[in-house]
Design a protein around this motif. Sequence first.
Motif, PDB file in Angstrom:
ATOM      1  N   GLU A  45       0.837  -1.204   0.000  1.00 52.47           N
ATOM      2  CA  GLU A  45       0.000   0.000   0.000  1.00 52.47           C
ATOM      3  C   GLU A  45       0.867   1.247   0.000  1.00 52.47           C
ATOM      4  O   GLU A  45       0.529   2.258  -0.618  1.00 52.47           O
ATOM      5  N   TRP A  46       1.992   1.170   0.700  1.00 47.83           N
ATOM      6  CA  TRP A  46       2.896   2.314   0.825  1.00 47.83           C
ATOM      7  C   TRP A  46       4.175   2.043   0.051  1.00 47.83           C
ATOM      8  O   TRP A  46       4.706   0.926   0.060  1.00 47.83           O
ATOM      9  N   ILE A  47       4.679   3.079  -0.603  1.00 42.90           N
ATOM     10  CA  ILE A  47       5.906   3.002  -1.401  1.00 42.90           C
ATOM     11  C   ILE A  47       6.966   3.893  -0.769  1.00 42.90           C
ATOM     12  O   ILE A  47       6.703   5.066  -0.460  1.00 42.90           O
ATOM     13  N   GLY A  48       8.157   3.350  -0.593  1.00 41.35           N
ATOM     14  CA  GLY A  48       9.303   4.150  -0.193  1.00 41.35           C
ATOM     15  C   GLY A  48      10.355   4.068  -1.276  1.00 41.35           C
ATOM     16  O   GLY A  48      10.732   2.970  -1.702  1.00 41.35           O
ATOM     17  N   THR A  49      10.819   5.207  -1.788  1.00 43.90           N
ATOM     18  CA  THR A  49      11.831   5.195  -2.848  1.00 43.90           C
ATOM     19  C   THR A  49      13.209   5.467  -2.261  1.00 43.90           C
ATOM     20  O   THR A  49      13.364   6.267  -1.329  1.00 43.90           O
ATOM     21  N   LEU A  50      14.184   4.795  -2.809  1.00 44.77           N
ATOM     22  CA  LEU A  50      15.582   4.951  -2.415  1.00 44.77           C
ATOM     23  C   LEU A  50      16.438   4.971  -3.678  1.00 44.77           C
ATOM     24  O   LEU A  50      16.051   4.418  -4.712  1.00 44.77           O
ATOM     25  N   ASP A  51      17.616   5.579  -3.579  1.00 47.01           N
ATOM     26  CA  ASP A  51      18.586   5.501  -4.668  1.00 47.01           C
ATOM     27  C   ASP A  51      19.378   4.205  -4.547  1.00 47.01           C
ATOM     28  O   ASP A  51      19.497   3.628  -3.457  1.00 47.01           O
ATOM     29  N   GLY A  52      19.953   3.763  -5.662  1.00 44.92           N
ATOM     30  CA  GLY A  52      20.676   2.496  -5.666  1.00 44.92           C
ATOM     31  C   GLY A  52      22.167   2.619  -5.502  1.00 44.92           C
ATOM     32  O   GLY A  52      22.905   1.653  -5.733  1.00 44.92           O
ATOM     33  N   ASP A  53      22.651   3.803  -5.084  1.00 42.31           N
ATOM     34  CA  ASP A  53      24.096   4.013  -4.967  1.00 42.31           C
ATOM     35  C   ASP A  53      24.621   3.881  -3.546  1.00 42.31           C
ATOM     36  O   ASP A  53      25.801   4.094  -3.289  1.00 42.31           O
ATOM     37  N   GLY A  54      23.743   3.546  -2.601  1.00 39.91           N
ATOM     38  CA  GLY A  54      24.173   3.369  -1.218  1.00 39.91           C
ATOM     39  C   GLY A  54      24.252   4.648  -0.414  1.00 39.91           C
ATOM     40  O   GLY A  54      24.728   4.635   0.718  1.00 39.91           O
ATOM     41  N   GLN A  55      23.764   5.762  -0.945  1.00 34.12           N
ATOM     42  CA  GLN A  55      23.858   7.032  -0.226  1.00 34.12           C
ATOM     43  C   GLN A  55      22.715   7.245   0.755  1.00 34.12           C
ATOM     44  O   GLN A  55      22.784   8.124   1.610  1.00 34.12           O
ATOM     45  N   ASN A  56      21.651   6.450   0.628  1.00 34.16           N
ATOM     46  CA  ASN A  56      20.501   6.570   1.525  1.00 34.16           C
ATOM     47  C   ASN A  56      20.533   5.487   2.596  1.00 34.16           C
ATOM     48  O   ASN A  56      21.256   4.500   2.471  1.00 34.16           O
ATOM     49  N   SER A  57      19.727   5.669   3.615  1.00 32.95           N
ATOM     50  CA  SER A  57      19.564   4.668   4.663  1.00 32.95           C
ATOM     51  C   SER A  57      18.111   4.220   4.683  1.00 32.95           C
ATOM     52  O   SER A  57      17.210   5.032   4.925  1.00 32.95           O
ATOM     53  N   ALA A  58      17.874   2.938   4.428  1.00 33.38           N
ATOM     54  CA  ALA A  58      16.510   2.428   4.362  1.00 33.38           C
ATOM     55  C   ALA A  58      15.784   2.576   5.685  1.00 33.38           C
ATOM     56  O   ALA A  58      14.555   2.693   5.720  1.00 33.38           O
ATOM     57  N   GLY A  59      16.515   2.594   6.788  1.00 29.49           N
ATOM     58  CA  GLY A  59      15.881   2.741   8.086  1.00 29.49           C
ATOM     59  C   GLY A  59      15.087   4.020   8.235  1.00 29.49           C
ATOM     60  O   GLY A  59      14.144   4.087   9.027  1.00 29.49           O
ATOM     61  N   ASP A  60      15.428   5.068   7.467  1.00 40.28           N
ATOM     62  CA  ASP A  60      14.678   6.323   7.533  1.00 40.28           C
ATOM     63  C   ASP A  60      13.233   6.141   7.080  1.00 40.28           C
ATOM     64  O   ASP A  60      12.346   6.898   7.489  1.00 40.28           O
ATOM     65  N   LEU A  61      12.983   5.150   6.235  1.00 39.05           N
ATOM     66  CA  LEU A  61      11.628   4.928   5.741  1.00 39.05           C
ATOM     67  C   LEU A  61      10.670   4.507   6.847  1.00 39.05           C
ATOM     68  O   LEU A  61       9.456   4.720   6.742  1.00 39.05           O
ATOM     69  N   MET A  62      11.196   3.909   7.910  1.00 38.78           N
ATOM     70  CA  MET A  62      10.324   3.460   8.990  1.00 38.78           C
ATOM     71  C   MET A  62       9.633   4.622   9.686  1.00 38.78           C
ATOM     72  O   MET A  62       8.419   4.600   9.910  1.00 38.78           O
ATOM     73  N   GLU A  63      10.388   5.651  10.050  1.00 42.40           N
ATOM     74  CA  GLU A  63       9.784   6.821  10.681  1.00 42.40           C
ATOM     75  C   GLU A  63       8.895   7.563   9.697  1.00 42.40           C
ATOM     76  O   GLU A  63       7.823   8.093  10.067  1.00 42.40           O
ATOM     77  N   MET A  64       9.284   7.599   8.431  1.00 49.38           N
ATOM     78  CA  MET A  64       8.461   8.248   7.408  1.00 49.38           C
ATOM     79  C   MET A  64       7.136   7.513   7.248  1.00 49.38           C
ATOM     80  O   MET A  64       6.078   8.137   7.054  1.00 49.38           O
ATOM     81  N   LEU A  65       7.158   6.191   7.338  1.00 45.33           N
ATOM     82  CA  LEU A  65       5.928   5.408   7.261  1.00 45.33           C
ATOM     83  C   LEU A  65       5.013   5.719   8.442  1.00 45.33           C
ATOM     84  O   LEU A  65       3.796   5.881   8.280  1.00 45.33           O
ATOM     85  N   ARG A  66       5.579   5.823   9.629  1.00 47.30           N
ATOM     86  CA  ARG A  66       4.773   6.156  10.810  1.00 47.30           C
ATOM     87  C   ARG A  66       4.137   7.542  10.663  1.00 47.30           C
ATOM     88  O   ARG A  66       2.973   7.743  11.035  1.00 47.30           O
ATOM     89  N   LEU A  67       4.896   8.477  10.138  1.00 44.90           N
ATOM     90  CA  LEU A  67       4.349   9.819   9.929  1.00 44.90           C
ATOM     91  C   LEU A  67       3.189   9.788   8.933  1.00 44.90           C
ATOM     92  O   LEU A  67       2.159  10.445   9.134  1.00 44.90           O
ATOM     93  N   ALA A  68       3.353   9.042   7.860  1.00 32.86           N
ATOM     94  CA  ALA A  68       2.309   8.974   6.837  1.00 32.86           C
ATOM     95  C   ALA A  68       1.052   8.306   7.370  1.00 32.86           C
ATOM     96  O   ALA A  68      -0.064   8.776   7.137  1.00 32.86           O
ATOM     97  N   GLN A  69       1.228   7.209   8.086  1.00 27.67           N
ATOM     98  CA  GLN A  69       0.070   6.477   8.603  1.00 27.67           C
ATOM     99  C   GLN A  69      -0.683   7.265   9.664  1.00 27.67           C
ATOM    100  O   GLN A  69      -1.877   7.047   9.867  1.00 27.67           O
TER     101      GLN A  69
END
Length: 261
Positions: A102-126
């Motif tokens: 239901e929810w999409i989180g986008t990341l770059d494929g070069d390793g510059q992002n941290s996937a863990g940030d999507l967790m707090e972003m998901l909580r904010l959205a929900q």
Amino acid sequence: MDSRHQAQPAAGGAAAPPVLSAVIAVLNEAENIEAVTADCLAGLAGAAPFEIVYVDDGSTDETAAVIADLAARHPEVRLVRHDRRCGKSQAVRTGVLAARGEWIGTLDGDGQNSAGDLMEMLRLAQGAGKLSPLVAGIRVRRDDPWPRLVATKIANGFRARVLGDRCPDTGCGVKLFRRSDFLRLPCFEGMHRFLPALFQAYGHPLINHPVRHQARLHGTSKYTNLGRALVGIWDVLGVIWLVRRTQAPAPSVLDAAESRA
């Protein structure tokens, strides 16, 4: 349409419908894929079930082979391939279309992002209420060469003044949104840089959220500062026209109309 020009899904797939789909568009990132996948598997564990949808945008290196090997070992990993390079915006859209969350989180494929940030972003959205938002990552401390930092600051300032999108870092690849909301947006190459303006034009609130950023793990960027600037000027003019011509109903009204159809 010739089937050779359609995205073809490959191996992998989560057993249960995922809560969150991480969509990662990649082009010649073979050296970075394993590290990016490991970061996603660790950082998204709290969103289980989740999936990682890689879209290979016509790579000429071993990117697809590396992802296919990971998909064979990790059911969360999926691979979709373009038969030719179509650009990042189309690659993101292909990934969103293939995604099952239901929810999409986008990341770059070069390793510059941290996937863990999507967790707090998901909580904010929900927890945002009736109107689902776009949660946009804001890189508070970038680890990039200074020419790129300067070019990005100028570009972001120009876009913010012209579009008034209230997002200080539209170029950040970390964003989270509801899948159905994204698929209502018009698709054009470069749209991924204008998601704050587009989502707001369709009635969705914007939440800016600080995210981590680190140096690229391997390889080089696929874009030049000059190339970004020249294309960006035309894109901004096009988005100005598009936003001014958009008369979209409020998302809640549209959802209600769809439910009665």
